[in-house]
Design a protein around this motif. Structure first.
Motif, PDB file in Angstrom:
ATOM      1  N   GLU A   1      -8.624  -1.643  -6.053  1.00  0.00           N
ATOM      2  CA  GLU A   1      -8.069  -2.169  -7.283  1.00  0.00           C
ATOM      3  C   GLU A   1      -6.543  -2.261  -7.233  1.00  0.00           C
ATOM      4  OE1 GLU A   1      -9.821  -3.405  -9.887  1.00  0.00           O
ATOM      5  OE2 GLU A   1     -11.517  -3.136  -8.510  1.00  0.00           O
ATOM      6  N   GLN A   2      -5.985  -3.106  -8.071  1.00  0.00           N
ATOM      7  CA  GLN A   2      -4.542  -3.248  -8.205  1.00  0.00           C
ATOM      8  C   GLN A   2      -4.176  -3.237  -9.691  1.00  0.00           C
ATOM      9  OE1 GLN A   2      -4.525  -6.955  -5.605  1.00  0.00           O
ATOM     10  NE2 GLN A   2      -2.639  -5.983  -4.884  1.00  0.00           N
ATOM     11  N   ALA A   3      -2.949  -2.852  -9.998  1.00  0.00           N
ATOM     12  CA  ALA A   3      -2.442  -2.849 -11.368  1.00  0.00           C
ATOM     13  C   ALA A   3      -1.121  -3.606 -11.401  1.00  0.00           C
ATOM     14  CB  ALA A   3      -2.238  -1.417 -11.866  1.00  0.00           C
ATOM     15  N   LEU A   4      -0.819  -4.222 -12.540  1.00  0.00           N
ATOM     16  CA  LEU A   4       0.407  -5.002 -12.720  1.00  0.00           C
ATOM     17  C   LEU A   4       1.250  -4.359 -13.811  1.00  0.00           C
ATOM     18  CD1 LEU A   4       1.947  -7.694 -12.005  1.00  0.00           C
ATOM     19  CD2 LEU A   4       0.752  -8.698 -13.983  1.00  0.00           C
ATOM     20  N   PHE A   5       2.509  -4.041 -13.481  1.00  0.00           N
ATOM     21  CA  PHE A   5       3.444  -3.451 -14.437  1.00  0.00           C
ATOM     22  C   PHE A   5       4.371  -4.522 -15.000  1.00  0.00           C
ATOM     23  CE2 PHE A   5       3.907   1.322 -13.143  1.00  0.00           C
ATOM     24  CZ  PHE A   5       2.532   1.472 -13.143  1.00  0.00           C
TER      25      PHE A   5
ATOM     26  N   ASP B   1      -1.173  -1.125  -4.496  1.00  0.00           N
ATOM     27  CA  ASP B   1      -1.887  -0.556  -5.633  1.00  0.00           C
ATOM     28  C   ASP B   1      -1.223  -0.931  -6.955  1.00  0.00           C
ATOM     29  OD1 ASP B   1      -3.860   1.560  -4.251  1.00  0.00           O
ATOM     30  OD2 ASP B   1      -1.938   1.580  -3.211  1.00  0.00           O
ATOM     31  N   VAL B   2       0.109  -0.975  -6.959  1.00  0.00           N
ATOM     32  CA  VAL B   2       0.872  -1.336  -8.148  1.00  0.00           C
ATOM     33  C   VAL B   2       1.740  -2.542  -7.819  1.00  0.00           C
ATOM     34  CG1 VAL B   2       2.581  -0.601  -9.852  1.00  0.00           C
ATOM     35  CG2 VAL B   2       0.873   1.035  -9.018  1.00  0.00           C
ATOM     36  N   MET B   3       1.647  -3.576  -8.635  1.00  0.00           N
ATOM     37  CA  MET B   3       2.393  -4.808  -8.470  1.00  0.00           C
ATOM     38  C   MET B   3       3.354  -4.958  -9.644  1.00  0.00           C
ATOM     39  SD  MET B   3      -1.104  -6.967  -7.769  1.00  0.00           S
ATOM     40  CE  MET B   3      -0.359  -8.540  -8.154  1.00  0.00           C
TER      41      MET B   3
END
Length: 376
Positions: free
Chosen positions: A186-190, A140-142
């Motif tokens: 969905e995915q998110a990028l930090f 979920d978080v990359m």
């Protein structure tokens, strides 16, 4: 992924919020158990959920790339499905391995070339293919690829390193924006703030990443040998530059006291191998303090491991029994200790959230921190 900031403590920078992902919503501040190779050591996903109380876990992109490999994980439907974890998940980028495996890593503008310690082959990690890898893993978080320097590098090196990390972050974001998520969620990028222990480098890093517009920000390169007070100073410097409406993740930290001190400075997310690693070596974190269960003083202590924690292992097994298992190197002893420690860390964050929402975090921290940090 979205983040809702619900409340900030009246007497500190501590925050309570909610991180919304396709695999569910988690409340922050949160501790994420580390599942380096698709497994939180000695603890099943079901136990993590039902007894430990974990809501979100972490996987290691570098180690999963090496073994079992992306083809296997993709064939299994992504990392969630492969390991049967139904909740939210975060994967790192391999940047920490630049520090931890420095003897096997070579940096260039293009990326990091690692020599595989398993078979001796080399693999080039770039900002772009690390995004591709994490798309395949399906977290979920990359995280963007970054360099994590040692704590004792010079200011000049810290600046050069951070400049490289920022160029990589921009490339990673471009790659993320031009690719699609996998497996129907969905995915998110930090972005990752670096800068070692130099305030001006940290500020520059944070400001540049905010300008790039990430949905969340990690604070990297701490807990790598610097004194705790320097860690806290760098966290304060960094959080002051980050937007209030985005989550803040402090990577690889730490002790119970580290968590509480950094919650007070506005951090929302944590991960660390300490609960499971230390548990396997006989150290138990409890609501009354820290126990070295191998010490002889526990030989005939038939009281529960942790009467103050309402979980199966905390209430069911005695100190004498767990000492026997650990001294005998029975696998059950490693499992019990790991579950106890993870449950304690999750309890600590739940209690912190409650205290923040009631504007009593500072007084609560002053009471609980010495108690849970003392050696019994």
């Amino acid at each position: 992924m979205t983040f809702t900031l619900d409340h900030t403590d009246a007497s500190s920078a501590a925050r309570a919020g909610r991180l919304h992902t396709s695999h569910g919503t988690v409340e922050t501040p949160i501790f994420m158990p580390v599942g380096t190779r698709g497994s939180v050591k000695a603890v099943s996903p079901r136990t993590l959920r039902q007894d430990v109380g974990a809501e979100m876990i972490l996987g290691n992109t570098y180690h999963l790339f090496l073994r079992p490999g992306l083809d296997v994980i993709e064939g299994g439907g992504g990392l969630h499905e492969f390991m049967r974890w139904e909740g939210p998940m975060l994967t790192d980028s391999g940047g920490y391995q630049v520090f931890s495996l420095s003897d096997h890593a070579t940096l260039s503008e293009e990326g990091v070339e690692f020599k595989n310690p398993i078979d001796g082959d080399t693999h080039l990690f770039t900002p772009e293919n690390v995004v591709d890898t994490q798309r395949t893993l399906g977290a979920d978080v990359m995280m963007v690829l970054d360099e994590c320097p040692a704590a004792d590098v010079s200011k000049a090196y810290a600046r050069r390193s951070n400049d490289l990390t920022l160029r990589w972050a921009e490339r990673a974001k471009d790659r993320f924006d031009e690719t699609d998520p996998r497996y129907g969620h969905e995915q998110a990028l930090f972005g990752i703030v670096q800068g070692v222990v130099y305030p001006e480098v940290r500020r520059a890093s944070a400001r540049a990443l905010v300008d790039l517009g990430f949905p969340g920000y990690a604070i990297g390169g701490l807990s790598v040998g610097e004194p705790h007070e320097q860690m806290y100073e760098m966290v304060s410097v960094t959080t002051a530059e980050l937007p209030a409406d985005k989550p803040r993740y402090l990577m690889g930290v730490g002790t119970p006291a580290n968590l509480l001190e950094n919650v007070a400075r506005g951090v929302d997310m944590f991960d660390c191998v300490m609960p499971t690693r230390n548990g396997r070596n006989g150290q138990l974190f409890t609501t009354e303090g820290i126990i070295n269960i191998k010490n002889a003083q526990w030989t005939d202590d038939h009281t529960p491991i942790d009467p103050g924690l309402d979980t199966y292992v905390s209430q069911t097994f005695t100190k004498a029994y767990v000492r026997h298992l650990q001294k005998s190197r029975e696998y059950l002893g490693l499992q019990i200790a790991s579950q106890q420690n993870l449950a304690f860390y999750c309890w600590l964050m739940r209690e912190a959230r409650a205290a923040i929402r009631e504007d009593r975090f500072s007084s609560w921290k002053e009471e609980v921190q010495p108690r849970v940090s003392r050696r019994l």
